[in-house]
Design a protein around this motif. Sequence first.
Motif, PDB file in Angstrom:
ATOM      1  N   SER A 181       0.836  -1.213   0.000  1.00 45.54           N
ATOM      2  CA  SER A 181       0.000   0.000   0.000  1.00 45.54           C
ATOM      3  C   SER A 181       0.868   1.259   0.000  1.00 45.54           C
ATOM      4  O   SER A 181       0.599   2.221  -0.730  1.00 45.54           O
ATOM      5  CB  SER A 181      -0.889   0.032   1.251  1.00 45.54           C
ATOM      6  N   ARG A 223       1.555   4.303  -3.122  1.00 43.04           N
ATOM      7  CA  ARG A 223       1.344   5.730  -2.849  1.00 43.04           C
ATOM      8  C   ARG A 223       2.637   6.517  -3.036  1.00 43.04           C
ATOM      9  O   ARG A 223       2.628   7.637  -3.568  1.00 43.04           O
ATOM     10  CB  ARG A 223       0.805   5.903  -1.416  1.00 43.04           C
ATOM     11  N   THR A 260      -5.543  -1.460  -6.180  1.00 45.54           N
ATOM     12  CA  THR A 260      -5.012  -0.188  -5.683  1.00 45.54           C
ATOM     13  C   THR A 260      -4.496   0.653  -6.851  1.00 45.54           C
ATOM     14  O   THR A 260      -4.744   1.866  -6.917  1.00 45.54           O
ATOM     15  CB  THR A 260      -3.888  -0.427  -4.648  1.00 45.54           C
ATOM     16  N   ARG A 300      -7.700   1.981  -8.793  1.00 43.22           N
ATOM     17  CA  ARG A 300      -8.550   2.966  -8.106  1.00 43.22           C
ATOM     18  C   ARG A 300      -7.790   4.256  -7.805  1.00 43.22           C
ATOM     19  O   ARG A 300      -8.339   5.339  -7.947  1.00 43.22           O
ATOM     20  CB  ARG A 300      -9.159   2.335  -6.860  1.00 43.22           C
ATOM     21  N   ARG A 352     -17.830   2.210  -7.058  1.00 44.08           N
ATOM     22  CA  ARG A 352     -17.520   2.918  -5.808  1.00 44.08           C
ATOM     23  C   ARG A 352     -16.579   4.105  -6.013  1.00 44.08           C
ATOM     24  O   ARG A 352     -16.547   5.006  -5.175  1.00 44.08           O
ATOM     25  CB  ARG A 352     -16.955   1.922  -4.787  1.00 44.08           C
ATOM     26  N   ALA A 391     -16.265   0.928   3.824  1.00 43.67           N
ATOM     27  CA  ALA A 391     -14.971   1.278   4.421  1.00 43.67           C
ATOM     28  C   ALA A 391     -13.897   0.866   3.429  1.00 43.67           C
ATOM     29  O   ALA A 391     -13.631  -0.322   3.262  1.00 43.67           O
ATOM     30  CB  ALA A 391     -14.792   0.538   5.741  1.00 43.67           C
ATOM     31  N   SER A 392     -13.312   1.829   2.729  1.00 43.79           N
ATOM     32  CA  SER A 392     -12.313   1.487   1.714  1.00 43.79           C
ATOM     33  C   SER A 392     -11.242   2.567   1.625  1.00 43.79           C
ATOM     34  O   SER A 392     -11.517   3.716   1.256  1.00 43.79           O
ATOM     35  CB  SER A 392     -12.987   1.330   0.341  1.00 43.79           C
ATOM     36  N   ALA A 393     -10.008   2.155   1.938  1.00 44.12           N
ATOM     37  CA  ALA A 393      -8.887   3.094   1.827  1.00 44.12           C
ATOM     38  C   ALA A 393      -8.606   3.422   0.371  1.00 44.12           C
ATOM     39  O   ALA A 393      -8.079   4.496   0.058  1.00 44.12           O
ATOM     40  CB  ALA A 393      -7.650   2.493   2.478  1.00 44.12           C
ATOM     41  N   GLN A 394      -8.945   2.501  -0.523  1.00 42.55           N
ATOM     42  CA  GLN A 394      -8.701   2.773  -1.943  1.00 42.55           C
ATOM     43  C   GLN A 394      -9.632   3.880  -2.429  1.00 42.55           C
ATOM     44  O   GLN A 394      -9.214   4.773  -3.166  1.00 42.55           O
ATOM     45  CB  GLN A 394      -8.906   1.504  -2.773  1.00 42.55           C
ATOM     46  N   ARG A 420      -6.939   2.242   6.573  1.00 41.06           N
ATOM     47  CA  ARG A 420      -5.499   2.530   6.577  1.00 41.06           C
ATOM     48  C   ARG A 420      -5.257   3.978   6.139  1.00 41.06           C
ATOM     49  O   ARG A 420      -5.873   4.447   5.171  1.00 41.06           O
ATOM     50  CB  ARG A 420      -4.747   1.519   5.710  1.00 41.06           C
ATOM     51  N   ILE A 430      -8.610  -6.631   7.057  1.00 40.58           N
ATOM     52  CA  ILE A 430      -9.232  -7.119   5.830  1.00 40.58           C
ATOM     53  C   ILE A 430      -8.317  -8.059   5.025  1.00 40.58           C
ATOM     54  O   ILE A 430      -8.768  -9.090   4.527  1.00 40.58           O
ATOM     55  CB  ILE A 430      -9.785  -5.938   4.966  1.00 40.58           C
ATOM     56  N   ASP A 431      -7.035  -7.722   4.925  1.00 38.16           N
ATOM     57  CA  ASP A 431      -6.140  -8.562   4.117  1.00 38.16           C
ATOM     58  C   ASP A 431      -5.619  -9.771   4.888  1.00 38.16           C
ATOM     59  O   ASP A 431      -5.011 -10.674   4.302  1.00 38.16           O
ATOM     60  CB  ASP A 431      -4.968  -7.726   3.593  1.00 38.16           C
ATOM     61  N   GLU A 457     -17.069  -7.575   2.114  1.00 38.56           N
ATOM     62  CA  GLU A 457     -16.062  -7.042   1.185  1.00 38.56           C
ATOM     63  C   GLU A 457     -15.124  -8.133   0.667  1.00 38.56           C
ATOM     64  O   GLU A 457     -14.554  -8.014  -0.407  1.00 38.56           O
ATOM     65  CB  GLU A 457     -15.234  -5.961   1.882  1.00 38.56           C
ATOM     66  N   LYS A 472     -12.726  -9.172  -3.440  1.00 43.68           N
ATOM     67  CA  LYS A 472     -11.272  -9.010  -3.459  1.00 43.68           C
ATOM     68  C   LYS A 472     -10.714  -9.731  -4.698  1.00 43.68           C
ATOM     69  O   LYS A 472     -11.453 -10.001  -5.637  1.00 43.68           O
ATOM     70  CB  LYS A 472     -10.667  -9.553  -2.164  1.00 43.68           C
ATOM     71  N   ARG A 514      -3.204 -14.027  -1.664  1.00 49.12           N
ATOM     72  CA  ARG A 514      -3.303 -14.260  -0.215  1.00 49.12           C
ATOM     73  C   ARG A 514      -3.890 -15.642   0.088  1.00 49.12           C
ATOM     74  O   ARG A 514      -3.619 -16.227   1.139  1.00 49.12           O
ATOM     75  CB  ARG A 514      -4.110 -13.147   0.463  1.00 49.12           C
TER      76      ARG A 514
HETATM   77  C1  S3P Z   1      -5.694  -1.152   0.086  1.00 49.31           C
HETATM   78  C2  S3P Z   1      -6.933  -1.100   0.663  1.00 49.31           C
HETATM   79  C3  S3P Z   1      -7.754  -2.302   0.910  1.00 49.31           C
HETATM   80  C4  S3P Z   1      -6.906  -3.557   0.873  1.00 49.31           C
HETATM   81  C5  S3P Z   1      -6.006  -3.609  -0.318  1.00 49.31           C
HETATM   82  C6  S3P Z   1      -5.056  -2.418  -0.300  1.00 49.31           C
HETATM   83  C7  S3P Z   1      -4.984   0.111  -0.145  1.00 49.31           C
HETATM   84  O1  S3P Z   1      -8.739  -2.385  -0.106  1.00 49.31           O
HETATM   85  O2  S3P Z   1      -7.741  -4.714   0.885  1.00 49.31           O
HETATM   86  O3  S3P Z   1      -5.244  -4.799  -0.296  1.00 49.31           O
HETATM   87  O4  S3P Z   1      -3.763   0.081  -0.460  1.00 49.31           O
HETATM   88  O5  S3P Z   1      -5.599   1.179  -0.017  1.00 49.31           O
HETATM   89  P1  S3P Z   1     -10.171  -1.629   0.003  1.00 49.31           P
HETATM   90  O6  S3P Z   1      -9.938  -0.172  -0.108  1.00 49.31           O
HETATM   91  O7  S3P Z   1     -10.960  -2.165  -1.152  1.00 49.31           O
HETATM   92  O8  S3P Z   1     -10.726  -2.053   1.339  1.00 49.31           O
END
Ligand code: S3P
Length: 432
Positions: free
Chosen positions: A22, A26, A93, A96, A124, A163-166, A191, A319-320, A343, A347, A392
Amino acid sequence: MQKMIGKAKRLEGSITVPGDKSISHRAGMLAAIALGTTRIRNFSASEDCGSTLECLAALGVDITRSGSDVVITGRPDGFDAPAAEFDCGNSGTTMRLMAGLLAGLGIEATLTGDASLRSRPMGRIIGPLKKMGALIESSEGKAPLRLVGGRKLDGTEYELPVASAQVKSCLLLAGLNAEGSTTVIERTPTRDHTERMLRGFGVDVEISDHDGGRRISVRGGSRLKAVDLTVPGDVSSAAFFLAAAAILPGSDVIIRDVGLNPTRSAILDVLKAYGGDLQITNERISGGEPIGDIRVRSEGVPARPDGYIVSGEMVANLIDELPILAVLGALSDGGLEVRDAGELRVKESDRIASIVTNLRAMGADIEEFEDGFRVEESELKGGRVDSFGDHRIAMAFAVAALAAEGETTIENAECAAVSFPDFFSVLASITG
Ligand code: S3P
């Protein structure tokens, strides 16, 4: 590739894992828009992060890679228009976050990926990006995504429905070049690497509490300045060895330089809850992220006789790690229940189905729910399992194989390289 793995006695040794996936994505993307030259050490060896670098190179960004060192000279005044489609491979990642970055810059581009990625939900990000003024064509919310160029986006305020950091990161990256400010509200913390790294690159990110969650804002026109950073080891990759050591009594494993970001480290609390003996030493900050060395030792099988349920807000932080936790649950006194994790179905594979199918093939007693599963303590026996093309799942079942009677064959195991190309050799190096 088929991988055959037999029962192991214990794990012993000291290892490192690849740089965090991740954080590496970035770092690459922010370096590409920053003024100056960014040096990234311990950049993830994963195929996924390779996909991100290839997309950036296709935009005319100057990237030099030597081992795990990556040097990127940013293009703060704009990218070249890409000649062909961007192939994001298996990486959600990449797709998105790149979509947000490119939409914000008004770049015309088509983003596609492998069959798994083309089946995953992109609505999304399409929904909120359209709300900001982007024009994106897709086939029913799935990739390929065609971003129509030349659009100037407007800032927005958007509350994440999942809930999605992506999704959060996609919108923050789009917001860097939008008119006015862009605010993302998350009810459940996810995250926060994007927020930390944006600040590291000199962007003013406002973060405040919001009803138990967070409000995160960036302003359009923010300029980024190049940095030097070292990526922490990926705690999600470390999780396979931590769990394996907890499962095999007599193990003693040290994993050095692992990321300990609190939005990612719930796996350590779960392992402790099952009686794992975990020690963290050499704690420090690297690249704006907490890191340290983790030592795990085990005396007996993991136990949580009163049961353990992963549900609600805990899910985002784990989640992972849920595939490897399912394996741990099957080998623990008390088993494990996972809920509120729908969720997992979207994946790299339908992870609930992959976990249930494989654990059953190895003789486990497991019940499937729409949003999770319940696994009882089981005697696992070797058998034939499949990765379902999901890195995974391949790695989780390599760990299951170490604790199963007889030999286990993992079909399509090569996909471990999506996050961890040397996984099987590192595992073999500490297996006794
Ligand atoms: C990630 C966010 C998570 C995670 C993925 C990496 C990221 O996904 O499962 O492996 O780097 O922002 P989601 O945003 O779909 O929850």
